[in-house]
Design a protein around this motif. Structure first.
Motif: not given
Length: 238
Positions: A100, A181, A202, A215, A234-236
């Motif tokens: 992250d 997320h 995003q 995101s 962020y990777w969700a």
């Protein structure tokens, strides 16, 4: 409390993906997909991932990070109802989704002054997708709810009988609006809305990602000052 509309800039993917040429044609590649040597991309064209990177003169690929894409602000800013985006230049994104961590480069130079780099690899963001259509839109917090679909979801409804959809908005690619997320609940998303954080970028599952949402968040003050040193990445994915 959150019934007011959030202004967003939506964007959509070109129908093709392009892959590092060293891979050659693979059986899992779809019919419209091409190798990166088979596609003509103008300097500074907005895109997501891939081996073709356009950087300002003197700027190198950050070590330990992968190129996640870039956007041409001259094409995005006309759809910005908030007035927060710079009017010209490029935002260029690099990230390591395992930690992250990342870097956002703002380059206020003409596209013709960018320098093309080719970095082929088979890790995260190894394929590229051009950004096609861009438009202004709105979204509502209430759109994160839906009718329960089974007994399990019925056990987790609110007082109005609605279920919080963790996967709502995963198919949307946008600037601004509500943080997406799929591992965060309603209260955590409300904390984002109440904070000074803004969705700078995003990229969702609408032909960009097969599974997952990438995101980048920034504070409103940093965006106004064009300070991109404190962005959050962020990777969700479920």
């Amino acid at each position: 409390m959150y019934d007011k509309p959030f202004d967003i800039i939506k964007f959509y993917a070109d129908k093709r993906q392009y892959f590092p040429a060293y891979l050659g044609r693979q059986s899992w590649m779809k019919e419209p997909d091409v190798l990166h040597t088979e596609i003509d991309i103008p300097l500074g064209h907005s895109r997501y991932g891939g081996p073709i990177i356009d950087l300002p003169i003197g700027v190198e690929h950050p070590e330990g990070l992968y190129y996640a894409g870039q956007i041409d602000l001259a094409l995005f800013s006309p759809f910005d109802k908030t007035g927060l985006l710079p009017k010209t230049g490029q935002l260029i994104f690099f990230v390591n989704i395992m930690t992250d961590t990342g870097k956002v480069i703002y380059a206020n130079v003409p596209n013709t002054e960018l320098v093309r780099h080719i970095v082929e690899h088979d890790n995260n963001f190894f394929y590229g997708v051009l950004i096609d259509q861009i438009k202004a839109d709105i979204e509502l917090f209430s759109e994160r709810y839906r009718e329960p679909e089974d007994e399990y979801e019925e056990d987790d409804i609110d007082d109005g009988g609605m279920y919080w959809d963790y996967f709502s908005d995963v198919r949307t690619s946008k600037i601004f609006g509500i943080f997406t997320h799929c591992q965060l609940g309603k209260e955590e998303i409300e904390e984002f809305i109440d904070s000074d954080k803004i969705v700078l970028w995003q990229v969702g599952e609408n032909e960009f990602n097969d599974d997952g949402v990438f995101s980048v968040l920034i504070s409103e003050e940093d965006l106004q000052r064009l300070n991109f040193d404190n962005c959050e990445f962020y990777w969700a994915q479920s």
